[in-house]
Design an enzyme around this catalytic site. Structure first.
Site, PDB file in Angstrom:
ATOM      1  N   LYS A  43       0.860  -1.192   0.000  1.00 49.77           N
ATOM      2  CA  LYS A  43       0.000   0.000   0.000  1.00 49.77           C
ATOM      3  C   LYS A  43       0.891   1.235   0.000  1.00 49.77           C
ATOM      4  O   LYS A  43       1.724   1.412   0.888  1.00 49.77           O
ATOM      5  CB  LYS A  43      -0.891  -0.008   1.235  1.00 49.77           C
ATOM      6  CG  LYS A  43      -1.898   1.144   1.243  1.00 49.77           C
ATOM      7  CD  LYS A  43      -2.779   1.105   2.472  1.00 49.77           C
ATOM      8  CE  LYS A  43      -2.165   1.774   3.667  1.00 49.77           C
ATOM      9  NZ  LYS A  43      -1.959   3.230   3.546  1.00 49.77           N
ATOM     10  N   ASP A  70      -3.329   4.288  -1.932  1.00 50.33           N
ATOM     11  CA  ASP A  70      -4.233   4.728  -0.855  1.00 50.33           C
ATOM     12  C   ASP A  70      -4.147   6.244  -0.705  1.00 50.33           C
ATOM     13  O   ASP A  70      -3.560   6.760   0.243  1.00 50.33           O
ATOM     14  CB  ASP A  70      -3.825   4.009   0.443  1.00 50.33           C
ATOM     15  CG  ASP A  70      -4.644   4.445   1.639  1.00 50.33           C
ATOM     16  OD1 ASP A  70      -5.802   4.861   1.457  1.00 50.33           O
ATOM     17  OD2 ASP A  70      -4.121   4.358   2.774  1.00 50.33           O
ATOM     18  N   LYS A  72      -7.013   8.123  -0.930  1.00 49.09           N
ATOM     19  CA  LYS A  72      -8.302   8.536  -0.314  1.00 49.09           C
ATOM     20  C   LYS A  72      -8.824   9.825  -0.938  1.00 49.09           C
ATOM     21  O   LYS A  72      -9.025  10.834  -0.254  1.00 49.09           O
ATOM     22  CB  LYS A  72      -8.139   8.738   1.196  1.00 49.09           C
ATOM     23  CG  LYS A  72      -7.593   7.546   1.958  1.00 49.09           C
ATOM     24  CD  LYS A  72      -7.538   7.852   3.442  1.00 49.09           C
ATOM     25  CE  LYS A  72      -6.823   6.797   4.240  1.00 49.09           C
ATOM     26  NZ  LYS A  72      -5.365   6.715   3.989  1.00 49.09           N
ATOM     27  N   ASP A  75     -13.109  14.851  -3.131  1.00 50.24           N
ATOM     28  CA  ASP A  75     -13.112  16.101  -3.880  1.00 50.24           C
ATOM     29  C   ASP A  75     -14.430  16.208  -4.648  1.00 50.24           C
ATOM     30  O   ASP A  75     -15.310  15.345  -4.500  1.00 50.24           O
ATOM     31  CB  ASP A  75     -11.901  16.116  -4.837  1.00 50.24           C
ATOM     32  CG  ASP A  75     -11.319  17.510  -4.999  1.00 50.24           C
ATOM     33  OD1 ASP A  75     -12.112  18.446  -5.267  1.00 50.24           O
ATOM     34  OD2 ASP A  75     -10.100  17.667  -4.878  1.00 50.24           O
ATOM     35  N   THR A 130     -10.009   4.233  10.863  1.00 55.11           N
ATOM     36  CA  THR A 130      -9.814   3.361  12.024  1.00 55.11           C
ATOM     37  C   THR A 130      -9.176   4.092  13.210  1.00 55.11           C
ATOM     38  O   THR A 130      -9.136   3.551  14.310  1.00 55.11           O
ATOM     39  CB  THR A 130      -8.944   2.155  11.639  1.00 55.11           C
ATOM     40  OG1 THR A 130      -7.744   2.635  11.000  1.00 55.11           O
ATOM     41  CG2 THR A 130      -9.676   1.216  10.706  1.00 55.11           C
ATOM     42  N   ARG A 221       3.008  -0.138  10.639  1.00 54.21           N
ATOM     43  CA  ARG A 221       4.086  -0.032  11.622  1.00 54.21           C
ATOM     44  C   ARG A 221       4.465  -1.323  12.337  1.00 54.21           C
ATOM     45  O   ARG A 221       5.669  -1.531  12.581  1.00 54.21           O
ATOM     46  CB  ARG A 221       3.753   1.097  12.623  1.00 54.21           C
ATOM     47  CG  ARG A 221       3.869   2.472  11.988  1.00 54.21           C
ATOM     48  CD  ARG A 221       3.173   3.543  12.798  1.00 54.21           C
ATOM     49  NE  ARG A 221       1.724   3.430  12.692  1.00 54.21           N
ATOM     50  CZ  ARG A 221       0.856   4.284  13.241  1.00 54.21           C
ATOM     51  NH1 ARG A 221       1.310   5.306  13.940  1.00 54.21           N
ATOM     52  NH2 ARG A 221      -0.439   4.113  13.077  1.00 54.21           N
TER      53      ARG A 221
HETATM   54  O1  LIG Z   1      -9.222   4.038   8.122  1.00 56.32           O
HETATM   55  C1  LIG Z   1      -8.034   3.994   7.744  1.00 56.32           C
HETATM   56  C2  LIG Z   1      -7.656   4.177   6.437  1.00 56.32           C
HETATM   57  C3  LIG Z   1      -6.341   4.066   6.083  1.00 56.32           C
HETATM   58  N1  LIG Z   1      -5.396   3.809   7.008  1.00 56.32           N
HETATM   59  C4  LIG Z   1      -3.997   3.672   6.548  1.00 56.32           C
HETATM   60  O2  LIG Z   1      -3.533   2.355   6.847  1.00 56.32           O
HETATM   61  C5  LIG Z   1      -2.219   2.372   7.328  1.00 56.32           C
HETATM   62  C6  LIG Z   1      -2.192   1.815   8.717  1.00 56.32           C
HETATM   63  O3  LIG Z   1      -0.881   1.818   9.196  1.00 56.32           O
HETATM   64  P1  LIG Z   1      -0.476   1.296  10.630  1.00 56.32           P
HETATM   65  O4  LIG Z   1       0.952   1.692  10.761  1.00 56.32           O
HETATM   66  O5  LIG Z   1      -0.678  -0.201  10.621  1.00 56.32           O
HETATM   67  O6  LIG Z   1      -1.354   1.963  11.643  1.00 56.32           O
HETATM   68  C7  LIG Z   1      -1.733   3.814   7.223  1.00 56.32           C
HETATM   69  O7  LIG Z   1      -1.051   3.946   6.005  1.00 56.32           O
HETATM   70  C8  LIG Z   1      -3.012   4.638   7.185  1.00 56.32           C
HETATM   71  O8  LIG Z   1      -2.864   5.798   6.387  1.00 56.32           O
HETATM   72  C9  LIG Z   1      -5.757   3.635   8.302  1.00 56.32           C
HETATM   73  O9  LIG Z   1      -4.912   3.404   9.195  1.00 56.32           O
HETATM   74  N2  LIG Z   1      -7.068   3.726   8.642  1.00 56.32           N
END
Ligand SMILES: O=c1ccn([C@@H]2O[C@H](COP(=O)(O)O)[C@@H](O)[C@H]2O)c(=O)[nH]1
Length: 241
Positions: A43, A70, A72, A75, A130, A221
């Site tokens: 991603k 990603d 998002k 617009d 999230t 992460r």
């Molecule tokens: O609702 C959402 C939409 C996108 N993300 C993205 O996913 C990853 C999560 O990364 P972690 O390091 O595992 O937390 C990150 O790139 C966000 O931009 C999301 O977390 N929640």
């Protein structure tokens, strides 16, 4: 012209999408060069795309990885539609918009992919980030719970003909029931037991998310900041086998 990847002939069964959120391209590629494209998709989000642009996506594709772009998009319909078409030109596997951009925007985005036929990327929409909980929603004037609001936006996304949504794994069972099994659920906020939640709020372990029926789990992460990222990815995959 899009770049084809071998996975088009040789489907990837891994549900893992690794969030490549690195400021340093060499660090990202050092990780990528140590993993197998059959073990995950990658991603690319706002940080790396802003730093390194479409060429970085091409470098991943040349290494045979399928890419979820990603960005998002959120617009006016015309702009979102052109952005989604540009992502399709780049040959990405999946692209997304925000469902809160509304039905006209999502419909325009979907229609922009029609000329790409079977080569079009999957188009999904973000419901409730999230990182958000009920209090965050109240702060922007939404009194629904995250699960209720996610379901409302997921239903709208389905009505607009998109392929699925980004939601938390906590909503998976409910959204599969209301939107159908074929409607794809992409779930960030995945945290192997013992790893830090960080800014995420609606989290679940990979095993629980798989049991909840998610299609794809986004993990950033916990993998990328691990001392041995490639090994951590393989351990997570083993836990899902
Ligand atoms: O609702 C959402 C939409 C996108 N993300 C993205 O996913 C990853 C999560 O990364 P972690 O390091 O595992 O937390 C990150 O790139 C966000 O931009 C999301 O977390 N929640």
């Amino acid at each position: 012209m899009s770049i084809s990847t071998p996975s088009q002939a040789n489907a990837i069964t891994s549900p893992i999408l690794v969030a490549l959120d690195y400021a340093d391209k060499n660090a990202a590629l050092a990780f990528v060069d140590n993993i197998d494209p059959r073990d995950c998709r990658l991603k690319v989000g706002k940080e790396m795309f802003t730093l390194f642009g479409p060429q970085f996506v091409r470098e991943l594709q040349q290494r045979q990885f399928e890419v979820f772009l990603d960005l998002k998009f959120h617009d006016i319909p015309n702009t979102a539609a052109h952005a989604v078409a540009a992502a399709a030109e780049l040959g990405v596997w999946m692209v997304n918009v925000h469902a809160s951009g509304g039905a006209r925007m999502m419909t325009a985005a979907r229609e922009a992919l029609l000329p790409f036929g079977k080569d079009a990327p999957l188009l999904i929409a973000v419901t409730v980030l999230t990182s958000m909980e009920a209090e965050d929603l109240r702060g922007i004037g939404i009194e629904l719970s995250p699960a209720d609001y996610a379901e409302r936006l997921a239903r709208l996304t389905k009505e607009c003909g998109l392929d699925g949504v980004v939601c938390s794994a906590h909503e998976a069972t409910r959204l599969k029931a209301s939107c159908g099994q074929a409607f794809k659920l992409v779930t960030p906020g995945i945290r192997p037991a013992g790893s830090s939640a960080g800014d995420q709020r609606r989290i679940m372990t990979p095993v629980e998310a798989a049991q909840a029926g998610v299609d794809y789990m986004v993990i950033g992460r916990p993998i990328t900041q691990s001392p041995e990222p490639a090994e951590t990815l393989r351990e997570i995959l083993k836990s899902l086998a």
